[in-house]
Motif scaffolding. Structure first.
Motif, PDB file in Angstrom:
ATOM      1  N   ALA A  74     -22.147  35.292 -50.286  1.00 34.27           N
ATOM      2  CA  ALA A  74     -21.883  33.947 -49.776  1.00 34.27           C
ATOM      3  C   ALA A  74     -20.809  33.291 -50.626  1.00 34.27           C
ATOM      4  O   ALA A  74     -20.777  33.461 -51.847  1.00 34.27           O
ATOM      5  CB  ALA A  74     -23.169  33.122 -49.808  1.00 34.27           C
ATOM      6  N   PRO A  75     -19.921  32.511 -50.012  1.00 33.77           N
ATOM      7  CA  PRO A  75     -18.789  31.947 -50.753  1.00 33.77           C
ATOM      8  C   PRO A  75     -19.186  30.852 -51.738  1.00 33.77           C
ATOM      9  O   PRO A  75     -18.360  30.402 -52.531  1.00 33.77           O
ATOM     10  CB  PRO A  75     -17.890  31.393 -49.649  1.00 33.77           C
ATOM     11  CG  PRO A  75     -18.809  31.134 -48.510  1.00 33.77           C
ATOM     12  CD  PRO A  75     -19.857  32.199 -48.584  1.00 33.77           C
ATOM     13  N   SER A  76     -20.440  30.399 -51.712  1.00 31.80           N
ATOM     14  CA  SER A  76     -20.887  29.359 -52.629  1.00 31.80           C
ATOM     15  C   SER A  76     -22.374  29.537 -52.895  1.00 31.80           C
ATOM     16  O   SER A  76     -23.026  30.391 -52.296  1.00 31.80           O
ATOM     17  CB  SER A  76     -20.607  27.967 -52.054  1.00 31.80           C
ATOM     18  OG  SER A  76     -21.330  27.775 -50.851  1.00 31.80           O
ATOM     19  N   GLY A  77     -22.896  28.706 -53.792  1.00 28.96           N
ATOM     20  CA  GLY A  77     -24.320  28.753 -54.078  1.00 28.96           C
ATOM     21  C   GLY A  77     -24.699  29.640 -55.236  1.00 28.96           C
ATOM     22  O   GLY A  77     -25.885  29.793 -55.552  1.00 28.96           O
ATOM     23  N   GLY A  78     -23.712  30.251 -55.889  1.00 32.89           N
ATOM     24  CA  GLY A  78     -23.999  31.130 -57.003  1.00 32.89           C
ATOM     25  C   GLY A  78     -24.144  30.379 -58.312  1.00 32.89           C
ATOM     26  O   GLY A  78     -24.091  29.147 -58.370  1.00 32.89           O
ATOM     27  N   PRO A  79     -24.347  31.105 -59.425  1.00 31.51           N
ATOM     28  CA  PRO A  79     -24.567  30.482 -60.731  1.00 31.51           C
ATOM     29  C   PRO A  79     -23.326  29.748 -61.231  1.00 31.51           C
ATOM     30  O   PRO A  79     -22.193  30.103 -60.891  1.00 31.51           O
ATOM     31  CB  PRO A  79     -24.917  31.662 -61.640  1.00 31.51           C
ATOM     32  CG  PRO A  79     -24.348  32.853 -60.954  1.00 31.51           C
ATOM     33  CD  PRO A  79     -24.404  32.575 -59.490  1.00 31.51           C
ATOM     34  N   CYS A  80     -23.576  28.726 -62.043  1.00 37.97           N
ATOM     35  CA  CYS A  80     -22.480  27.920 -62.601  1.00 37.97           C
ATOM     36  C   CYS A  80     -22.296  28.259 -64.068  1.00 37.97           C
ATOM     37  O   CYS A  80     -23.229  28.132 -64.872  1.00 37.97           O
ATOM     38  CB  CYS A  80     -22.788  26.428 -62.432  1.00 37.97           C
ATOM     39  SG  CYS A  80     -21.465  25.377 -63.073  1.00 37.97           S
ATOM     40  N   LEU A  81     -21.115  28.713 -64.432  1.00 35.79           N
ATOM     41  CA  LEU A  81     -20.793  29.088 -65.811  1.00 35.79           C
ATOM     42  C   LEU A  81     -20.652  27.832 -66.671  1.00 35.79           C
ATOM     43  O   LEU A  81     -19.847  26.946 -66.371  1.00 35.79           O
ATOM     44  CB  LEU A  81     -19.489  29.891 -65.836  1.00 35.79           C
ATOM     45  CG  LEU A  81     -19.069  30.491 -67.175  1.00 35.79           C
ATOM     46  CD1 LEU A  81     -20.020  31.615 -67.586  1.00 35.79           C
ATOM     47  CD2 LEU A  81     -17.634  31.025 -67.079  1.00 35.79           C
ATOM     48  N   VAL A  82     -21.439  27.753 -67.749  1.00 34.16           N
ATOM     49  CA  VAL A  82     -21.353  26.603 -68.655  1.00 34.16           C
ATOM     50  C   VAL A  82     -20.790  26.981 -70.018  1.00 34.16           C
ATOM     51  O   VAL A  82     -20.374  26.107 -70.782  1.00 34.16           O
ATOM     52  CB  VAL A  82     -22.738  25.935 -68.826  1.00 34.16           C
ATOM     53  CG1 VAL A  82     -23.214  25.331 -67.521  1.00 34.16           C
ATOM     54  CG2 VAL A  82     -23.770  26.906 -69.375  1.00 34.16           C
ATOM     55  N   GLU A  83     -20.779  28.274 -70.318  1.00 31.67           N
ATOM     56  CA  GLU A  83     -20.255  28.719 -71.615  1.00 31.67           C
ATOM     57  C   GLU A  83     -19.682  30.123 -71.467  1.00 31.67           C
ATOM     58  O   GLU A  83     -20.416  31.043 -71.086  1.00 31.67           O
ATOM     59  CB  GLU A  83     -21.396  28.721 -72.651  1.00 31.67           C
ATOM     60  CG  GLU A  83     -20.986  29.195 -74.014  1.00 31.67           C
ATOM     61  CD  GLU A  83     -22.201  29.543 -74.886  1.00 31.67           C
ATOM     62  OE1 GLU A  83     -22.000  30.218 -75.913  1.00 31.67           O
ATOM     63  OE2 GLU A  83     -23.346  29.165 -74.545  1.00 31.67           O
ATOM     64  N   PRO A  84     -18.384  30.312 -71.695  1.00 30.66           N
ATOM     65  CA  PRO A  84     -17.402  29.272 -71.963  1.00 30.66           C
ATOM     66  C   PRO A  84     -17.045  28.513 -70.688  1.00 30.66           C
ATOM     67  O   PRO A  84     -17.171  29.052 -69.586  1.00 30.66           O
ATOM     68  CB  PRO A  84     -16.206  30.065 -72.471  1.00 30.66           C
ATOM     69  CG  PRO A  84     -16.305  31.376 -71.751  1.00 30.66           C
ATOM     70  CD  PRO A  84     -17.778  31.653 -71.651  1.00 30.66           C
ATOM     71  N   GLU A  85     -16.608  27.296 -70.839  1.00 34.65           N
ATOM     72  CA  GLU A  85     -16.171  26.535 -69.680  1.00 34.65           C
ATOM     73  C   GLU A  85     -14.858  27.101 -69.149  1.00 34.65           C
ATOM     74  O   GLU A  85     -14.022  27.597 -69.908  1.00 34.65           O
ATOM     75  CB  GLU A  85     -15.972  25.069 -70.050  1.00 34.65           C
ATOM     76  CG  GLU A  85     -17.231  24.339 -70.451  1.00 34.65           C
ATOM     77  CD  GLU A  85     -16.961  22.878 -70.738  1.00 34.65           C
ATOM     78  OE1 GLU A  85     -16.321  22.225 -69.890  1.00 34.65           O
ATOM     79  OE2 GLU A  85     -17.370  22.394 -71.799  1.00 34.65           O
ATOM     80  N   VAL A  86     -14.695  27.030 -67.843  1.00 31.59           N
ATOM     81  CA  VAL A  86     -13.421  27.429 -67.250  1.00 31.59           C
ATOM     82  C   VAL A  86     -12.315  26.564 -67.862  1.00 31.59           C
ATOM     83  O   VAL A  86     -12.453  25.348 -67.987  1.00 31.59           O
ATOM     84  CB  VAL A  86     -13.456  27.258 -65.719  1.00 31.59           C
ATOM     85  CG1 VAL A  86     -12.070  27.439 -65.118  1.00 31.59           C
ATOM     86  CG2 VAL A  86     -14.444  28.245 -65.108  1.00 31.59           C
TER      87      VAL A  86
END
Length: 542
Positions: A74-86
């Motif tokens: 799915a194009p969205s809904g996945g995990p959000c990277l917090v470390e390192p930040e983009v």
């Protein structure tokens, strides 16, 4: 054969050029000049990443098959990277990167994919945990080969059912974005104050994966010491000057301590009995020192000290043969330092020395509590003038009636000032609204650091996360037209809401000041309350 040797020679020259940028030894104010990196000096492609995916024991061996091709999901809904930040920029001597993310829904299986055109293949990892740390050997090679180039990190998540050995949801595409490695090192060592398990000073060199105790209350020769707190480095890095108190907790009132940074907690041999008595006076706060006044016959500390109920900036001779004012200690006069529109003298808070000249930077305020806390602070400077002081001057742009400006510190070349800011009338002490700004020494428009803002997916926003107590690394490295600075600060943005230490780069190309997201120092114990970092060439033995 001749062509082969030419290629090897080119690579050696290129690698030597990169090595030159790593010598940020931070001799207060020094620029570490470096030859600009050739665009293709580290182009590769390199074989630093393993050819096969890394499958953590927490993930099934079939994880790669379950996730399918890199674009599946799915194009969205996945995990959000917090470390390192983009958008993060690493110093090239950083501790190996740790990747952490926030799962969505029931996700319990994750893919990390790291790609760059300068590597032969991607680095692919499968894990059931929400964090993964890059192997040291991989990081060492990557930091030496892929310099100042985009490295793309993509995270996907899914829900795995061990009973059926299949995915019940996902995969879903999560965070995707670039990080990079700077062609510069972050020099020195950080010593910080922790209030967890009793107060103490702990520290580490940049790149260390562990921290160690530097000074504990019991180390101080004053038997009644129960708290050690605000601190700074002597110019040679050999000693830590700190506030010490017979009270636990926040530790007011305070006297001064001066002990070695190597863990042996020894006093300097030049410290006289008269100087020790002067240091033992109550209500003194955080001594600071200057390279220009740190030699035999002139070992001097500058502190805040209450005189006639108002905190003044004073000097103390650490080789004093007398406790008399004018010989063993004295007030640094700040001519004209008054509340705007009145003749009422201001108090002084939180002084620090410049590195390239004899100037003191401090906070000018109508009232100062405990030597560091203000509500109507402005940034100002005053010449030291052989302990006599002189006429003060405010820093335009950081002398407003709109904001309370405080905790200022000069960059290692004195070109910039980092400081904290909250609305005028709010206290500087442990204020959740605090944010870090940078302004040219001569004044101007303050720049809010991008590092003030936590990752959006963390649910935290700034102001509101106590970004406080900025300190510069002790050296600046120049590569081509760019000067690389590093700043550390404490923040409560983490999941535990406790203060922890972060680092962020500030890059000056001569025209524009570019700031970046914060780097979390994962070597510090995550559950500790860590504050007030000092960054210098501390002589820490790890």
């Amino acid at each position: 054969m001749r062509q082969r040797w030419i290629v090897i020679a080119i690579l050696l020259v290129a690698c030597g050029s990169k090595h030159d940028t790593n010598n940020g030894n931070g001799d207060g104010g020094n620029h570490n000049e470096a030859t600009p990196l050739p665009p293709d000096a580290f182009a590769g492609p390199w074989d630093d990443f393993p050819a096969m995916p890394i499958i953590d024991p927490s993930a099934p061996g079939t994880a790669g098959t379950l996730f399918g091709s890199p674009t599946t999901g799915a194009p969205s809904g996945g995990p959000c990277l917090v470390e390192p930040e983009v958008g993060t920029l690493y110093p090239n001597n950083w501790l190996r990167p740790r990747f952490s993310w926030v799962p969505t829904g029931s996700e319990n299986l994750f893919e990390i994919r790291i790609t760059t055109p300068h590597e032969l293949q991607p680095l692919v990892v499968y894990t059931g945990a929400a964090t993964w740390t890059m192997p040291l050997d991989v990081w060492t090679k990557l930091a030496n080969h892929v310099v100042d180039q985009p490295i793309t990190v993509a995270v996907r998540g899914a829900t795995y059912d061990a009973g059926t050995m299949a995915l019940t949801t996902g995969p879903e595409l999560g965070s995707t974005g670039d990080i990079a490695i700077a062609p510069a090192a972050a020099p020195g060592a950080i010593v910080y104050w922790t209030t967890t398990g009793g107060t103490k000073l702990r520290g580490f060199k940049v790149g260390d994966e562990t921290v160690r105790d530097i000074i504990k209350p019991a180390d101080n020769p004053t038997q009644a010491t129960l708290c050690v707190g605000c601190h700074s480095s002597t110019p040679d890095g050999a000693y830590v000057g700190f506030s010490a108190s017979p009270q636990a907790g926040t530790g007011d009132p305070t006297e001064l301590g001066l002990l070695s940074a190597d863990g042996t907690a020894t006093q300097p041999p030049f410290l006289t009995d008269s100087a020790k008595l002067l240091m033992a006076r109550q209500n003194q706060e955080q001594p600071v020192f200057s390279k220009a006044h740190w030699r035999a016959g002139d070992h001097t500390a500058v502190t805040m000290y209450p005189i006639n109920s108002r905190f003044e900036m004073i000097w103390t001779d650490l080789e004093a043969t007398s406790q008399t004012e004018g010989t063993g200690w004295g007030v640094i006069v700040r001519v004209g330092d008054v509340v705007a529109g009145t003749t009422t003298p201001n108090a002084a808070a939180y002084a620090s020395f410049a590195h390239t000249d004899d100037t003191l930077l401090y906070v000018s305020a109508p009232n100062v509590s405990s030597g560091v806390s203000t509500s109507h602070g402005n940034l100002a400077t005053v010449p030291y003038t052989a302990r006599a002081g002189g006429t003060y001057a405010t820093v335009p742009g950081a002398d407003t009636t709109t904001y309370n400006e405080y905790y200022p510190t000069f960059s290692p070349d004195d070109k910039f000032i980092a400081f904290n800011r909250v609305l005028d009338g709010q206290s500087s002490y442990n204020n959740a609204q605090a944010e870090v700004f940078v302004i040219p020494r001569a004044g101007g428009t303050p720049v809010s650091l991008r590092a003030n803002a936590p990752p959006t997916c963390s649910g935290r926003t700034s102001p509101g996360v106590t970004n406080s107590w900025p300190k510069w690394a002790p050296g600046v490295t120049k590569v081509g037209a760019k000067s690389y600075y590093w700043v550390t600060f404490s923040s409560t943005r983490g999941t535990g809401n406790n203060p922890q230490l972060y680092v962020t780069p500030v890059v000056d190309d001569g025209t524009t000041l570019t700031t970046y997201p914060a780097l979390y120092l994962w070597n510090q114990p995550a559950g500790e309350n860590n504050h007030t970092p000092a960054w210098d060439n501390f002589d820490i033995i790890q």
